[in-house]
Design a protein around this motif. Structure first.
Motif, PDB file in Angstrom:
ATOM      1  N   CYS A   1       0.833  -1.209   0.000  1.00 23.11           N
ATOM      2  CA  CYS A   1       0.000   0.000   0.000  1.00 23.11           C
ATOM      3  C   CYS A   1       0.865   1.255   0.000  1.00 23.11           C
TER       4      CYS A   1
ATOM      5  N   ASN B   1       2.302   1.719  -3.406  1.00 19.36           N
ATOM      6  CA  ASN B   1       1.254   2.194  -4.313  1.00 19.36           C
ATOM      7  C   ASN B   1       1.005   3.678  -4.132  1.00 19.36           C
TER       8      ASN B   1
ATOM      9  N   THR C   1      -0.258  -6.628  -5.475  1.00 21.04           N
ATOM     10  CA  THR C   1      -0.880  -6.952  -4.211  1.00 21.04           C
ATOM     11  C   THR C   1      -0.760  -8.443  -3.931  1.00 21.04           C
TER      12      THR C   1
ATOM     13  N   ASP D   1      -6.331   2.960  -3.842  1.00 21.60           N
ATOM     14  CA  ASP D   1      -7.366   2.396  -4.705  1.00 21.60           C
ATOM     15  C   ASP D   1      -8.424   3.421  -5.092  1.00 21.60           C
TER      16      ASP D   1
END
Length: 520
Positions: free
Chosen positions: A498, A501, A509, A518
C-alpha cells in the motif's frame, strides 16, 4: 464529504497500522499518536557536516513524508476518528553521523547501521555511522508516517543494520530497453525496501544500448534504435549518481565471451567464420586488447568495486563450427570448447583485470565454466542454477551471491509450488541463504539478489511483476535469521505494498485488502 475507513472498507482487511519494512534488528513501539508538522525539518547535530548525500536525502524525505505520498488527498478521505488524539508533534529530527565525509564511500565495507528514537513528545533523533545509514533511517521514518503523515505508535526505538552487505536487484535492459527515468524509478523502489546493489545486465545478444566514447559503434550499430534506445555516457553517469545518493551501488554487466551483441559493432573481435557471430573469439589476441580498453573506460563511468562479466551459457558449437578456431585449438593443445573457455578466462585474468582494480563477478554453477581457479583471487560467483550448488562453488574457492531461488520471472521459485500469482512471494521469502552450508562456508556468502530478466517484461509491467517479490527478498537479506513468520510477514508486506502504491509504484498486491491508493 469525509469518508470513514469503517464505512468504506468493511468487511475487507484495512492496512492502517504503520510498520517498517524490512523488519529492523531491534524495534520497540508504544501506543501514543503523534502528528507530523507540515514544516518538518532535519537538523544536523553540531559536528556533523552536510554533503550531497545528506542534502539530497533531507529534501527527498521531507517531500515524501509531508506530501509526496498523497497525504493531503489521504486526509480528505478519512474522518477525524481515524486520527487518534496526538500527544505531541514531530517538528524536527536531529541527525548525527559518526564518520561523515564530503564524498562518503559506498562499498561492501560501508556501515549501513542506524538508530532512531521518536518520543511521545515528538522528539526525534537519528544516529548513524555513515550517511547511508541516515538514508535508511529516513526511509524507515517514512514507513512509520505511512499514508496519513502521522505516527500512531510512539515512543519508537529502532536499532537496525543489515544481515548481508550485498542485497541486490538485477535488471535487464537488453531484451527490452528501459528508459533512464524508469531505471531511476526502479532505484527508488529498491531504496524503499533497502536493497543496495543494482546489478545492471546492460547488453545481450538482442541489443547493446550502452554508449562508449572509445567505441561508439557498439551502441550505434547494436542498440535497438540509436540514439533513442541507448544510454549516453552522461546517462550512465547520471544513473550511477542517482543510485549513490540513495545508498545503492551500480554493478554493470557485459557478458563475455557469449551472450553479447559484440558482432554488430565490433565484428573483428568475434568468431567470423563460425555459427555464432556475437561470440568473442578467445583465440584472437585483439579481443583482450579491446576488452582492456573498453572496460577501462567503463570502470571510470562505473566506480563500483565490482565488475560483472557473465561467462555463462557459451555454445561450444561456436568454436567447433569455426575452421580458424578449431585449427588454433589443435595447434595449441586445447582439446575442446570447455578448455578453450578456461583459456579465455585465464587471459582475462592475466591481461584485462589487473589494470581495472575491480572484483570480478560471473554467473557460476558447481561444475561449469567459469572455474574459480581461472579467475582472479577474490572473485565471486552468482549462483543461479540451484541453491544446492553453493557448497561446491564455495569449496572451489569463490565467494558467492545467491540468486537461483529469486528469479522474478519464475512462477515456482525456491521450490514453492503454486499457481496463485499473489502467493509467489512466499516461495522467495522462505529461502534461507545459509541452508546446507557449514559455518566456514557461510563466511563466503556475500548476500543475494532478485533477478528480473526482461524477455517478458518491459517498463509497463515491471512493477507488477518485480517489486513486491523483490521486497520479500529484501527482508530475507536485511532482517535477522529468525524473521521467518509468513503470516506476520504477509500483514506487514500488504502494508508495504500500500505504501509503495501511494508513491506511484505499481507493486503487486498479495491478498485481498484495501489501500487508500485504490480510490485516489
Amino acid at each position: 464529504m469525509k469518508l470513514s475507513l469503517a464505512t468504506l472498507l468493511l468487511p475487507v482487511t484495512v492496512v492502517h497500522g504503520y510498520d517498517v519494512w524490512p523488519l529492523p534488528t531491534s524495534y520497540s513501539t508504544g501506543t501514543s499518536a503523534l502528528s507530523i508538522s507540515p514544516s518538518l525539518t532535519f537538523n544536523l547535530e553540531d559536528g556533523t557536516s552536510s554533503n550531497g548525500v545528506l542534502t539530497s536525502a533531507f529534501d527527498r524525505y521531507s517531500a515524501a513524508i509531508i506530501g509526496g505520498m498523497g497525504c493531503g488527498d489521504t486526509r480528505s478521505l478519512l474522518s477525524d476518528a481515524d486520527f487518534p488524539k496526538a500527544s505531541g508533534e514531530v517538528k524536527a529530527c536531529t541527525v548525527s553521523v559518526a564518520n561523515g565525509r564530503e564524498a562518503p564511500e559506498l562499498s561492501y565495507e560501508t556501515d549501513e547501521s542506524y538508530t532512531m528514537y521518536i518520543g511521545e513528545d515528538g522528539k526525534c533523533e537519528i544516529k548513524a555511522a555513515t550517511e547511508f545509514g541516515v538514508v535508511h533511517a529516513l526511509e524507515s521514518l517514512s514507513h512509520l508516517a505511512g499514508e496519513t503523515c502521522s505516527i500512531s505508535n510512539a515512543p519508537i526505538s529502532i536499532t537496525d543494520s543489515p544481515r548481508f552487505a550485498y542485497r541486490g536487484l538485477m535488471i535487464d535492459s537488453a531484451r527490452h530497453f528501459l528508459p533512464v527515468h524508469f531505471i531511476e524509478h526502479i532505484i527508488d523502489t529498491m531504496a524503499a525496501s533497502k536493497l543496495n546493489v543494482l546489478h545492471w545486465h546492460i547488453s545481450d545478444t538482442e541489443s547493446f544500448p550502452s554508449s562508449s566514447d572509445l567505441f561508439p559503434e557498439l551502441a550505434e550499430k547494436g542498440a535497438y534504435s540509436y540514439p533513442d534506445a541507448s544510454y549516453s555516457v552522461q546517462d550512465l553517469k547520471g544513473i550511477v549518481q542517482y543510485a549513490y545518493n540513495r545508498g545503492i551501488r551500480v554493478m554493470p554487466e557485459w557478458d563475455v565471451p557469449g551472450h553479447g551483441s559484440w558482432g554488430k559493432g565490433k565484428p573483428e573481435v568475434t568468431i567470423l567464420d563460425g555459427a555464432c557471430s556475437n561470440t568473442l573469439d578467445p583465440t584472437n589476441p585483439d579481443v583482450y586488447t579491446f576488452l582492456n580498453s573498453f572496460l577501462t573506460e567503463m570502470a571510470d563511468i562505473f566506480p563500483d568495486a565490482n565488475l560483472f562479466l557473465g561467462g555463462d551459457e557459451v555454445d561450444t558449437n561456436c568454436f567447433d563450427s569455426s575452421p580458424t578456431v578449431s585449427k588454433w585449438m589443435s595447434d595449441n593443445g586445447i582439446e575442446d570448447g570447455v578448455a578453450l573457455q578456461s583459456y579465455f578466462w585465464q587471459q582475462v585474468t592475466a591481461q584485462v583485470m589487473p589494470g581495472l582494480n575491480k572484483t570480478l563477478g560471473v554467473w557460476m554453477a558447481d561444475d561449469g565454466i567459469p572455474y574459480p581457479e581461472d579467475l582472479p583471487a577474490g572473485s565471486f560467483g552468482n549462483v543461479w542454477m540451484s541453491q544446492s550448488t553453493m557448497p561446491t562453488v564455495i569449496d572451489r574457492g569463490a565467494d558467492v551471491v545467491l540468486s537461483g531461488p529469486w528469479y522474478l520471472d519464475q512462477q515456482q521459485p525456491g521450490g514453492f509450488s503454486t499457481y496463485a500469482i499473489q502467493s509467489i512471494w512466499q516461495g522467495m521469502y522462505k529461502v534461507e541463504p545459509y541452508e546446507g552450508l557449514s559455518p566456514s562456508q557461510q563466511s563466503s556468502v556475500l548476500g543475494g539478489e532478485a533477478c528480473m530478466w526482461s524477455e517478458g517484461v518491459n517498463a509497463l509491467d515491471f512493477d507488477s511483476i518485480a517489486v513486491t517479490k523483490a521486497a520479500a527478498v529484501a527482508e530475507r537479506l536485511w532482517s535477522e535469521v529468525g524473521v521467518v513468520d509468513l503470516e506476520d510477514a504477509q500483514e506487514r508486506l500488504m502494508e508495504h505494498v500500500c505504501r509503495l502504491n501511494m508513491r506511484g509504484i505499481a507493486a503487486e498486491t498479495i491478498a485481498q485488502n484495501f489501500c487508500l491508493s485504490d480510490v485516489l
